[in-house]
Design a protein around this motif. Sequence first.
Motif, mmCIF file in Angstrom:
data_model
loop_
_atom_site.group_PDB
_atom_site.id
_atom_site.type_symbol
_atom_site.label_atom_id
_atom_site.label_comp_id
_atom_site.label_asym_id
_atom_site.label_seq_id
_atom_site.Cartn_x
_atom_site.Cartn_y
_atom_site.Cartn_z
ATOM 1 N N ILE A 86 0.879 -1.161 0.000
ATOM 2 C CA ILE A 86 0.000 0.000 0.000
ATOM 3 C C ILE A 86 0.918 1.213 0.000
ATOM 4 O O ILE A 86 1.912 1.229 0.739
ATOM 5 C CB ILE A 86 -0.856 0.021 1.293
ATOM 6 C CG1 ILE A 86 -1.860 -1.129 1.298
ATOM 7 C CG2 ILE A 86 -1.567 1.367 1.458
ATOM 8 C CD1 ILE A 86 -2.519 -1.349 2.667
ATOM 9 N N ALA A 87 0.602 2.215 -0.821
ATOM 10 C CA ALA A 87 1.396 3.451 -0.798
ATOM 11 C C ALA A 87 0.477 4.628 -0.499
ATOM 12 O O ALA A 87 -0.584 4.768 -1.103
ATOM 13 C CB ALA A 87 2.098 3.662 -2.131
ATOM 14 N N MET A 88 0.913 5.435 0.463
ATOM 15 C CA MET A 88 0.205 6.691 0.773
ATOM 16 C C MET A 88 0.872 7.768 -0.074
ATOM 17 O O MET A 88 2.015 8.139 0.187
ATOM 18 C CB MET A 88 0.355 7.019 2.258
ATOM 19 C CG MET A 88 -0.258 5.994 3.185
ATOM 20 S SD MET A 88 -2.027 5.822 2.941
ATOM 21 C CE MET A 88 -2.612 7.425 3.492
ATOM 22 N N THR A 89 0.172 8.229 -1.084
ATOM 23 C CA THR A 89 0.817 9.057 -2.093
ATOM 24 C C THR A 89 0.726 10.560 -1.798
ATOM 25 O O THR A 89 1.386 11.340 -2.466
ATOM 26 C CB THR A 89 0.156 8.774 -3.462
ATOM 27 O OG1 THR A 89 -1.255 8.690 -3.270
ATOM 28 C CG2 THR A 89 0.644 7.458 -4.018
ATOM 29 N N GLY A 90 -0.111 10.938 -0.858
ATOM 30 C CA GLY A 90 -0.360 12.384 -0.665
ATOM 31 C C GLY A 90 -1.273 12.851 -1.775
ATOM 32 O O GLY A 90 -2.483 12.983 -1.588
ATOM 33 N N PHE A 91 -0.707 13.095 -2.951
ATOM 34 C CA PHE A 91 -1.497 13.311 -4.178
ATOM 35 C C PHE A 91 -0.856 12.438 -5.249
ATOM 36 O O PHE A 91 0.196 11.848 -5.038
ATOM 37 C CB PHE A 91 -1.470 14.788 -4.594
ATOM 38 C CG PHE A 91 -2.143 15.657 -3.567
ATOM 39 C CD1 PHE A 91 -3.525 15.770 -3.545
ATOM 40 C CD2 PHE A 91 -1.401 16.317 -2.602
ATOM 41 C CE1 PHE A 91 -4.153 16.540 -2.579
ATOM 42 C CE2 PHE A 91 -2.027 17.085 -1.630
ATOM 43 C CZ PHE A 91 -3.400 17.192 -1.621
ATOM 44 N N GLY A 92 -1.505 12.342 -6.410
ATOM 45 C CA GLY A 92 -0.862 11.661 -7.541
ATOM 46 C C GLY A 92 -1.179 10.191 -7.687
ATOM 47 O O GLY A 92 -0.622 9.522 -8.554
ATOM 48 N N GLY A 93 -2.072 9.659 -6.861
ATOM 49 C CA GLY A 93 -2.335 8.215 -6.886
ATOM 50 C C GLY A 93 -3.100 7.716 -8.107
ATOM 51 O O GLY A 93 -3.030 6.539 -8.441
#
Length: 340
Positions: A86-93
């Motif tokens: 799982i990646a927490m992208t902030g924005f840009g997902g």
Amino acid sequence: MKRVVYTRKGDLSVISLVDEQPLTAKAGEVVVEVHRAGINFADLMMRQGLYGAAPDFPFTPGYEVSGVIIQVGAGVGDKKVGDRVIAMTGFGGYSEQVVVDESRIIPIPEDISFDAAAAMPVTYATAYHMLSYLGNFQSGDTVLIHHAGGGVGTAVAQLAKALGAGIIIGTASASKRKFVESLGMRFVDKNTEDFVAICKQLTDGKGVHHALDPVGGKHLMRSYKALRSGGRVYCFGASSAVTGEKRSLMAALKMLRGMPKFDPLRMMNSNKSVFGVHMGTWKDEDVMRSHLVELSELLRAGKISPIVDKVFRYEEVAQAQKYIHDRKNRGKVLLDFSPR
Ligand SMILES: NC(=O)c1ccc[n+]([C@@H]2O[C@H](COP(=O)([O-])OP(=O)(O)OC[C@H]3O[C@@H](n4cnc5c(N)ncnc54)[C@H](OP(=O)(O)O)[C@@H]3O)[C@@H](O)[C@H]2O)c1
């Protein structure tokens, strides 16, 4: 690689797709091939220019993805190519690939699907942050949650149950009655019933311990009124600023004007608390990470199980957001970016 872009503020027509060079990882980073990206209500508000914490246009929304590591930068510790994460992208997902700092990655537990993994971070971390971290949730506590059939709503219901909640009262549109009841909540029709009166009625006149309000405006004061002495209201959204696919400045102004001004002395005398909650601007990554690790454990143990309503292929992102605007979702909506 393809990426979704909000070209400017507006309705669904401002959503576009761009084609770009594959990403590369710098030291301490990993590149993730995205399989699923979560859609959150905040993404819709950002598109309409109603979200203070969003980047300038054009930008790619998307707080959370699940996928596979395809490249590892120098100095990265124990992560390797092929890991499901799982990646927490902030924005840009909303993208076929994302590059993130290794600290923003957590492994997907075995037997957990990419769907469940992408549906978990924002909704459950928000629920966990409010109930457990801020709220000091105790077994037997009573809960009021609005948008009970949505992403956060279903997460709150499951998490509160896992924490040993007493009654959980969920408000939603009438079409979601059966669904909300199936999650163990006492359903309240948000358009025809008085949730304050029902909260009091079901708690011997006392009110609830936790009232979670993502609606804002005047509604927030009503949630506050539903509290018992010692109760906590969590202001964590402003959905009443949104009326449909197009931005309504009138609705946004009405929401802002209706926001209550809480009086600390009155709060003191009634022993009630107000929490402001915004996971998007939360800076303490260690706390966030520990929420996600704890939630992964609950996921692995089967105590929570994200409800994914619908997965749209990324080319259908506008339809996916329309589905949420139309209040059709029951649980989470995801975008499928998996390689074909
Ligand atoms: N502060 C934070 O850190 C944080 C984090 C996550 C989410 N949130 C907030 O929590 C709320 C829920 O987020 P979510 O991502 O889980 O979304 P969601 O609840 O799945 O959103 C869709 C649901 O919201 C309800 N809704 C209420 N007003 C609406 C409107 N104007 N347009 C469309 N639907 C509306 C609808 O259900 P009913 O009509 O049945 O009520 C709809 O099915 C949002 O307000 C969001 O901004 C805040």
